[in-house]
Design a protein around this motif. Structure first.
Motif, PDB file in Angstrom:
ATOM      1  N   CYS A  60       0.829  -1.202   0.000  1.00 57.80           N
ATOM      2  CA  CYS A  60       0.000   0.000   0.000  1.00 57.80           C
ATOM      3  C   CYS A  60       0.864   1.253   0.000  1.00 57.80           C
ATOM      4  O   CYS A  60       2.064   1.214   0.253  1.00 57.80           O
ATOM      5  N   VAL A  61       0.209   2.368  -0.299  1.00 58.72           N
ATOM      6  CA  VAL A  61       0.870   3.671  -0.358  1.00 58.72           C
ATOM      7  C   VAL A  61       0.264   4.604   0.686  1.00 58.72           C
ATOM      8  O   VAL A  61      -0.952   4.679   0.835  1.00 58.72           O
ATOM      9  N   LEU A  62       1.144   5.272   1.409  1.00 59.00           N
ATOM     10  CA  LEU A  62       0.740   6.392   2.248  1.00 59.00           C
ATOM     11  C   LEU A  62       1.327   7.646   1.617  1.00 59.00           C
ATOM     12  O   LEU A  62       2.541   7.721   1.392  1.00 59.00           O
ATOM     13  N   TYR A  63       0.470   8.601   1.318  1.00 52.65           N
ATOM     14  CA  TYR A  63       0.895   9.783   0.564  1.00 52.65           C
ATOM     15  C   TYR A  63       1.040  10.968   1.512  1.00 52.65           C
ATOM     16  O   TYR A  63       0.125  11.298   2.270  1.00 52.65           O
ATOM     17  N   ILE A  64       2.210  11.619   1.463  1.00 49.38           N
ATOM     18  CA  ILE A  64       2.474  12.799   2.281  1.00 49.38           C
ATOM     19  C   ILE A  64       2.633  13.991   1.341  1.00 49.38           C
ATOM     20  O   ILE A  64       3.577  14.057   0.560  1.00 49.38           O
ATOM     21  N   SER A  65       1.697  14.906   1.418  1.00 50.16           N
ATOM     22  CA  SER A  65       1.701  16.052   0.503  1.00 50.16           C
ATOM     23  C   SER A  65       2.578  17.173   1.054  1.00 50.16           C
ATOM     24  O   SER A  65       3.004  17.162   2.217  1.00 50.16           O
ATOM     25  N   GLU A  66       2.831  18.139   0.201  1.00 57.16           N
ATOM     26  CA  GLU A  66       3.555  19.339   0.624  1.00 57.16           C
ATOM     27  C   GLU A  66       2.840  20.003   1.793  1.00 57.16           C
ATOM     28  O   GLU A  66       3.466  20.407   2.780  1.00 57.16           O
ATOM     29  N   ALA A  67       1.517  20.077   1.705  1.00 53.99           N
ATOM     30  CA  ALA A  67       0.725  20.701   2.774  1.00 53.99           C
ATOM     31  C   ALA A  67       0.867  19.936   4.090  1.00 53.99           C
ATOM     32  O   ALA A  67       0.921  20.536   5.163  1.00 53.99           O
ATOM     33  N   VAL A  70       4.243  20.850   5.702  1.00 64.44           N
ATOM     34  CA  VAL A  70       4.304  22.207   6.227  1.00 64.44           C
ATOM     35  C   VAL A  70       3.411  22.368   7.462  1.00 64.44           C
ATOM     36  O   VAL A  70       3.717  23.143   8.370  1.00 64.44           O
ATOM     37  N   ALA A  71       2.330  21.588   7.515  1.00 66.96           N
ATOM     38  CA  ALA A  71       1.323  21.761   8.571  1.00 66.96           C
ATOM     39  C   ALA A  71       1.803  21.340   9.957  1.00 66.96           C
ATOM     40  O   ALA A  71       1.279  21.813  10.963  1.00 66.96           O
ATOM     41  N   GLY A  72       2.757  20.419  10.028  1.00 67.44           N
ATOM     42  CA  GLY A  72       3.212  19.998  11.350  1.00 67.44           C
ATOM     43  C   GLY A  72       3.503  18.515  11.420  1.00 67.44           C
ATOM     44  O   GLY A  72       3.893  17.902  10.427  1.00 67.44           O
ATOM     45  N   ASP A  73       3.280  17.943  12.598  1.00 68.22           N
ATOM     46  CA  ASP A  73       3.716  16.577  12.862  1.00 68.22           C
ATOM     47  C   ASP A  73       2.619  15.526  12.739  1.00 68.22           C
ATOM     48  O   ASP A  73       2.860  14.351  13.032  1.00 68.22           O
ATOM     49  N   GLU A  74       1.439  15.881  12.319  1.00 68.07           N
ATOM     50  CA  GLU A  74       0.353  14.899  12.254  1.00 68.07           C
ATOM     51  C   GLU A  74       0.698  13.752  11.312  1.00 68.07           C
ATOM     52  O   GLU A  74       0.391  12.586  11.594  1.00 68.07           O
ATOM     53  N   PHE A  75       1.365  14.047  10.204  1.00 66.13           N
ATOM     54  CA  PHE A  75       1.727  12.984   9.260  1.00 66.13           C
ATOM     55  C   PHE A  75       2.688  11.987   9.909  1.00 66.13           C
ATOM     56  O   PHE A  75       2.652  10.794   9.598  1.00 66.13           O
ATOM     57  N   LYS A  76       3.552  12.449  10.823  1.00 64.99           N
ATOM     58  CA  LYS A  76       4.471  11.552  11.516  1.00 64.99           C
ATOM     59  C   LYS A  76       3.700  10.591  12.409  1.00 64.99           C
ATOM     60  O   LYS A  76       3.989   9.390  12.451  1.00 64.99           O
ATOM     61  N   ARG A  77       2.710  11.119  13.123  1.00 59.76           N
ATOM     62  CA  ARG A  77       1.892  10.259  13.985  1.00 59.76           C
ATOM     63  C   ARG A  77       1.137   9.230  13.159  1.00 59.76           C
ATOM     64  O   ARG A  77       0.985   8.070  13.565  1.00 59.76           O
ATOM     65  N   VAL A  94       6.271  10.977  -0.872  1.00 56.19           N
ATOM     66  CA  VAL A  94       6.273  12.306  -0.269  1.00 56.19           C
ATOM     67  C   VAL A  94       6.582  13.359  -1.329  1.00 56.19           C
ATOM     68  O   VAL A  94       7.438  13.157  -2.185  1.00 56.19           O
ATOM     69  N   GLU A  95       5.851  14.466  -1.271  1.00 50.33           N
ATOM     70  CA  GLU A  95       6.072  15.572  -2.210  1.00 50.33           C
ATOM     71  C   GLU A  95       7.289  16.385  -1.750  1.00 50.33           C
ATOM     72  O   GLU A  95       7.243  17.068  -0.728  1.00 50.33           O
ATOM     73  N   LYS A  96       8.369  16.282  -2.519  1.00 50.49           N
ATOM     74  CA  LYS A  96       9.581  17.048  -2.234  1.00 50.49           C
ATOM     75  C   LYS A  96       9.619  18.229  -3.191  1.00 50.49           C
ATOM     76  O   LYS A  96       9.971  18.102  -4.360  1.00 50.49           O
ATOM     77  N   THR A  97       9.253  19.389  -2.694  1.00 48.98           N
ATOM     78  CA  THR A  97       9.160  20.603  -3.491  1.00 48.98           C
ATOM     79  C   THR A  97      10.095  21.661  -2.900  1.00 48.98           C
ATOM     80  O   THR A  97      10.633  21.462  -1.801  1.00 48.98           O
TER      81      THR A  97
END
Length: 215
Positions: A60-67, A70-77, A94-97
């Protein structure tokens, strides 16, 4: 069986027909979904929980956007919850921009070094759709061969590990290759002492590696 919102579906509970991608309902109407629909057979399903896309019954894929970055640590949790709750093969895209690049090394350390997952950077959702389509096509070449699927994931993991080791201060391509040849995995490099590292990369870089993993 649907997954709750804060956990991934269990392996085997989401059935993915070969050549298809099962997407989380939240992606319906997105640019990524539109581009995927032009390249592969995308179906949407509620209850995928933490997972954005299932590429097979076990990958499966977990997608981490630029937003997200920038928004904080929720994606880490979210990533930690996934890793703790699931034995699925997780690929983190992950979007590397230019905006999110400053956060990338920290994400790389978390995903690859701490969680042991595959990390694949993309510039945007168009590039992500091409990447997902490529993985699905590779899997579909021989859908009866589980070893083939494992090999595909293994190649992604090895490439991701190699890129990540290069990000350690003082380690470039040559030293990254030497380290992986000597120790076999990032986990072993992480647990190696300065004395064990010195014959491979020298005293200065050995200390830098030890400090990097200890931080």
């Amino acid at each position: 069986m649907a997954a709750k919102g804060n956990v991934p579906a269990a392996p085997g509970s989401v059935i993915v027909p070969y050549g298809h991608v099962v997407g989380n309902e939240k992606w319906r109407g997105s640019e990524l979904a539109r581009r995927l629909q032009g390249k592969t057979k995308l179906i949407f399903e509620d209850g995928l929980g933490l997972v954005d896309f299932h590429l097979s019954n076990r990958i499966c894929v977990l997608y981490i956007s630029e937003a997200d970055l920038v928004a904080g640590d929720e994606f880490k949790r979210r990533l930690v919850r996934f890793r703790n709750a699931s034995s699925l093969g997780g690929i983190v895209i992950v979007e590397k921009t230019p905006l999110s690049e400053q956060y990338f090394s920290a994400v790389q350390k978390l995903v690859v070094l701490q969680l042991g997952m595959v990390l694949l950077p993309v510039a945007n959702q168009e590039e992500a759709s091409q990447l997902i389509t490529q993985i699905v096509r590779e899997q579909s070449k021989d859908h009866t061969s589980n070893p083939f699927i494992r090999k595909q994931c293994s190649q992604l993991v090895e490439a991701s590990m190699f890129r990540t080791v290069q990000q350690i201060p003082g380690v470039g391509k040559t030293k990254a290759l030497l380290l992986l040849q000597q120790f076999g995995s990032i986990h072993q490099i992480c647990n190696a002492s300065v004395k064990e590292l010195e014959p491979v990369v020298g005293q200065t870089v050995a200390q830098q590696i030890h400090t990097f993993f200890g931080s």
